[in-house]
Design a protein around this motif. Structure first.
Motif, PDB file in Angstrom:
ATOM      1  N   ALA A  62       0.814  -1.215   0.000  1.00 54.99           N
ATOM      2  CA  ALA A  62       0.000   0.000   0.000  1.00 54.99           C
ATOM      3  C   ALA A  62       0.846   1.262   0.000  1.00 54.99           C
ATOM      4  N   ALA A  63       2.145   1.131  -0.231  1.00 54.15           N
ATOM      5  CA  ALA A  63       3.024   2.301  -0.161  1.00 54.15           C
ATOM      6  C   ALA A  63       2.694   3.345  -1.219  1.00 54.15           C
ATOM      7  N   LEU A  64       2.117   2.913  -2.350  1.00 55.07           N
ATOM      8  CA  LEU A  64       1.761   3.854  -3.411  1.00 55.07           C
ATOM      9  C   LEU A  64       0.247   3.940  -3.605  1.00 55.07           C
ATOM     10  N   ALA A  65      -0.498   3.644  -2.527  1.00 56.24           N
ATOM     11  CA  ALA A  65      -1.959   3.770  -2.631  1.00 56.24           C
ATOM     12  C   ALA A  65      -2.369   5.228  -2.785  1.00 56.24           C
ATOM     13  N   CYS A  66      -1.543   6.134  -2.269  1.00 53.84           N
ATOM     14  CA  CYS A  66      -1.745   7.569  -2.479  1.00 53.84           C
ATOM     15  C   CYS A  66      -0.507   8.109  -3.180  1.00 53.84           C
ATOM     16  N   THR A  67      -0.698   8.734  -4.304  1.00 54.14           N
ATOM     17  CA  THR A  67       0.450   9.235  -5.073  1.00 54.14           C
ATOM     18  C   THR A  67       0.587  10.747  -5.008  1.00 54.14           C
ATOM     19  N   ASN A  68      -0.341  11.417  -4.316  1.00 60.91           N
ATOM     20  CA  ASN A  68      -0.253  12.871  -4.135  1.00 60.91           C
ATOM     21  C   ASN A  68       0.279  13.203  -2.753  1.00 60.91           C
ATOM     22  N   PHE A  69       0.806  14.403  -2.627  1.00 62.60           N
ATOM     23  CA  PHE A  69       1.286  14.873  -1.326  1.00 62.60           C
ATOM     24  C   PHE A  69       0.980  16.360  -1.202  1.00 62.60           C
ATOM     25  N   PRO A  70       0.509  16.846  -0.071  1.00 70.83           N
ATOM     26  CA  PRO A  70       0.438  16.190   1.236  1.00 70.83           C
ATOM     27  C   PRO A  70      -0.832  15.384   1.481  1.00 70.83           C
ATOM     28  N   VAL A  71      -1.821  15.469   0.593  1.00 63.32           N
ATOM     29  CA  VAL A  71      -3.045  14.694   0.785  1.00 63.32           C
ATOM     30  C   VAL A  71      -3.153  13.660  -0.321  1.00 63.32           C
ATOM     31  N   CYS A  72      -4.076  12.736  -0.137  1.00 60.95           N
ATOM     32  CA  CYS A  72      -4.293  11.699  -1.136  1.00 60.95           C
ATOM     33  C   CYS A  72      -5.146  12.267  -2.274  1.00 60.95           C
ATOM     34  N   GLU A  73      -5.166  11.550  -3.389  1.00 56.52           N
ATOM     35  CA  GLU A  73      -5.896  12.048  -4.542  1.00 56.52           C
ATOM     36  C   GLU A  73      -7.412  11.870  -4.375  1.00 56.52           C
ATOM     37  N   GLY A  74      -8.164  12.695  -5.074  1.00 51.12           N
ATOM     38  CA  GLY A  74      -9.624  12.578  -5.083  1.00 51.12           C
ATOM     39  C   GLY A  74     -10.247  12.856  -3.727  1.00 51.12           C
ATOM     40  N   GLN A  75     -11.456  12.384  -3.550  1.00 49.03           N
ATOM     41  CA  GLN A  75     -12.160  12.538  -2.275  1.00 49.03           C
ATOM     42  C   GLN A  75     -11.818  11.350  -1.376  1.00 49.03           C
ATOM     43  N   TRP A  76     -10.573  11.303  -0.937  1.00 50.93           N
ATOM     44  CA  TRP A  76     -10.066  10.145  -0.212  1.00 50.93           C
ATOM     45  C   TRP A  76     -10.802   9.915   1.106  1.00 50.93           C
ATOM     46  N   TRP A  77     -11.276  11.003   1.733  1.00 50.01           N
ATOM     47  CA  TRP A  77     -11.924  10.865   3.038  1.00 50.01           C
ATOM     48  C   TRP A  77     -13.237  10.083   2.959  1.00 50.01           C
ATOM     49  N   ASN A 111       9.464   9.102  -1.069  1.00 51.16           N
ATOM     50  CA  ASN A 111       8.874   7.844  -1.517  1.00 51.16           C
ATOM     51  C   ASN A 111       7.562   8.074  -2.260  1.00 51.16           C
ATOM     52  N   VAL A 112       6.771   9.031  -1.762  1.00 52.28           N
ATOM     53  CA  VAL A 112       5.481   9.321  -2.398  1.00 52.28           C
ATOM     54  C   VAL A 112       5.685  10.127  -3.675  1.00 52.28           C
ATOM     55  N   VAL A 113       6.438  11.191  -3.577  1.00 56.82           N
ATOM     56  CA  VAL A 113       6.615  12.106  -4.705  1.00 56.82           C
ATOM     57  C   VAL A 113       7.334  11.433  -5.866  1.00 56.82           C
ATOM     58  N   MET A 114       8.290  10.543  -5.556  1.00 51.13           N
ATOM     59  CA  MET A 114       9.103   9.911  -6.593  1.00 51.13           C
ATOM     60  C   MET A 114       8.686   8.478  -6.895  1.00 51.13           C
ATOM     61  N   SER A 115       7.491   8.089  -6.391  1.00 50.89           N
ATOM     62  CA  SER A 115       6.911   6.769  -6.681  1.00 50.89           C
ATOM     63  C   SER A 115       7.787   5.617  -6.213  1.00 50.89           C
ATOM     64  N   LEU A 116       8.246   5.689  -4.982  1.00 49.53           N
ATOM     65  CA  LEU A 116       8.920   4.595  -4.288  1.00 49.53           C
ATOM     66  C   LEU A 116      10.174   4.099  -5.008  1.00 49.53           C
ATOM     67  N   PRO A 117      11.145   4.960  -5.252  1.00 46.75           N
ATOM     68  CA  PRO A 117      12.413   4.470  -5.819  1.00 46.75           C
ATOM     69  C   PRO A 117      13.093   3.531  -4.829  1.00 46.75           C
ATOM     70  N   LEU A 118      13.713   2.471  -5.342  1.00 47.11           N
ATOM     71  CA  LEU A 118      14.242   1.408  -4.486  1.00 47.11           C
ATOM     72  C   LEU A 118      15.253   1.934  -3.470  1.00 47.11           C
ATOM     73  N   THR A 119      16.183   2.759  -3.911  1.00 45.93           N
ATOM     74  CA  THR A 119      17.233   3.256  -3.010  1.00 45.93           C
ATOM     75  C   THR A 119      16.643   4.036  -1.850  1.00 45.93           C
ATOM     76  N   ILE A 120      15.699   4.902  -2.131  1.00 50.21           N
ATOM     77  CA  ILE A 120      15.093   5.727  -1.080  1.00 50.21           C
ATOM     78  C   ILE A 120      14.215   4.878  -0.167  1.00 50.21           C
ATOM     79  N   ALA A 121      13.506   3.910  -0.738  1.00 43.67           N
ATOM     80  CA  ALA A 121      12.653   3.046   0.072  1.00 43.67           C
ATOM     81  C   ALA A 121      13.482   2.206   1.042  1.00 43.67           C
ATOM     82  N   VAL A 122      14.617   1.672   0.575  1.00 46.80           N
ATOM     83  CA  VAL A 122      15.503   0.913   1.464  1.00 46.80           C
ATOM     84  C   VAL A 122      16.098   1.840   2.526  1.00 46.80           C
ATOM     85  N   ALA A 123      16.494   3.042   2.116  1.00 47.62           N
ATOM     86  CA  ALA A 123      17.048   4.018   3.063  1.00 47.62           C
ATOM     87  C   ALA A 123      16.022   4.384   4.130  1.00 47.62           C
TER      88      ALA A 123
END
Length: 329
Positions: free
Chosen positions: A193-208, A289-301
């Motif tokens: 679920a790490a990329l279930a929301c791809t916007n920041f700082p809030v999730c896309e659409g009417q997430w609530w 992780n959110v803004v760059m769509s979970l790049p492996l290096t940053i996710a491991v870091a």
């Protein structure tokens, strides 16, 4: 003993990083059996062995890169387990008053349970509860090893701090909050679920309007949990709650860090700088992780820095407890 514990501590950090890499490269089932790989001690490499492996596990043909990722993690985890058993044996023989036998024995039990969780991760096809438990167990092993190391280290804490008792309680609550946040991150990752929301700082659409907490923290029945089995609202809820937990954790630990900077203790001032620096880095990695769509290096870091943040909190709590004893003594 101190050198052995230090080497074990470094190896535990490496095992956590390798585990994160294995999980993030979808290699958790790179070997469909346990403890070997397709019935072998090493990943099948010759044509005959690969053909035999594919025949034995037709649902999971050999992917060498994923299989090696999984096996390297197992090799290092096995080495760590042997080192921890050696520490316990040494503690039983030497009987050092600074290191009661209880903690090394607890570590041995935790390592055995970790091995069982590693096996269940494979045999239960990445069941999220097991995957998250395996992650938390790794952090638990790391914490216990660091406490052992601190107990045997030369006493660096000579300050007497009147507010040590109050700060110790605040730091202990911070440890609990950080542990809960690590668990939320583990659950989010285990359910993809790490990329279930791809916007920041809030999730896309009417997430609530799609928040579904009961589903997000349930375990649907499935034959295989690889790549997640929850629907989008459930995964989005996991992600949102992890972000909310990050805000709470950041605010609380930042407050603790600022408090540490203002007390009359050089050691605690240093701890405050370290806490705020690593905490800021962790928040930056989470946003990346959110803004760059979970790049492996940053996710491991992100996993590595979480481990560093935990060690800093253990260090702070340990030293505050020493200060409190001096104040009472």
């Amino acid at each position: 003993m101190r050198k052995l514990i230090f080497c074990s501590l470094m190896l535990a950090i490496l095992v956590i990083v390798l585990g994160a890499y294995t999980r993030l490269t979808d290699a958790g089932l790179g070997c469909p059996d346990w403890p070997g790989c397709y019935g072998e001690l090493f990943v099948p490499s010759t044509a005959d062995k690969v053909n035999a492996a594919n025949s034995a596990f037709p649902h999971r043909p050999v992917e060498a890169s994923k299989a090696w990722s999984e096996m390297i993690h197992r090799y290092f985890a096995g080495a760590l387990g042997l080192m921890i058993f050696a520490i316990a044996a040494w503690a039983a023989i030497r009987r050092d008053a600074r290191m009661p036998l209880g903690l090394p024995l607890f570590l041995c039990a935790l390592v055995i349970f970790q091995a069982a969780l590693g096996m269940w991760t494979v045999t239960l096809n990445l069941l999220p509860v097991v995957v998250m438990g395996h992650l938390l167990g790794g952090f638990g092993v790391l914490t216990c090893l660091f406490v052992l190391y601190l107990r045997l280290s030369p006493n660096m804490c000579r300050d007497k701090l009147k507010s040590a008792k109050r700060m110790l309680g605040f730091a202990f609550v911070g440890m609990i909050i950080l542990g809960c946040q690590i668990a939320l991150g583990g659950w989010t990752s285990a359910n993809y679920a790490a990329l279930a929301c791809t916007n920041f700082p809030v999730c896309e659409g009417q997430w609530w309007t799609q928040i579904d907490v009961p589903s997000a923290y349930s375990v649907p029945h499935a034959e295989n949990y690889e790549f997640g089995v929850h629907d989008y609202p459930a995964r989005m809820t996991m992600h949102i709650i992890h972000r909310a937990g990050a805000l709470v954790t950041f605010a609380y630990l930042l407050t603790l860090g600022i408090w540490l900077l203002r007390v009359q203790s050089k050691l605690m001032n240093t701890a405050g700088v370290a806490l705020i620096t690593v905490l800021s880095a962790q928040v930056g990695l989470g946003i990346s992780n959110v803004v760059m769509s979970l790049p492996l290096t940053i996710a491991v870091a992100h996993n590595f820095v979480a481990a560093m943040l935990l060690l800093i909190m253990v260090w702070i709590t340990f030293n505050l407890s020493m200060m409190q004893r001096r104040a009472n003594g």
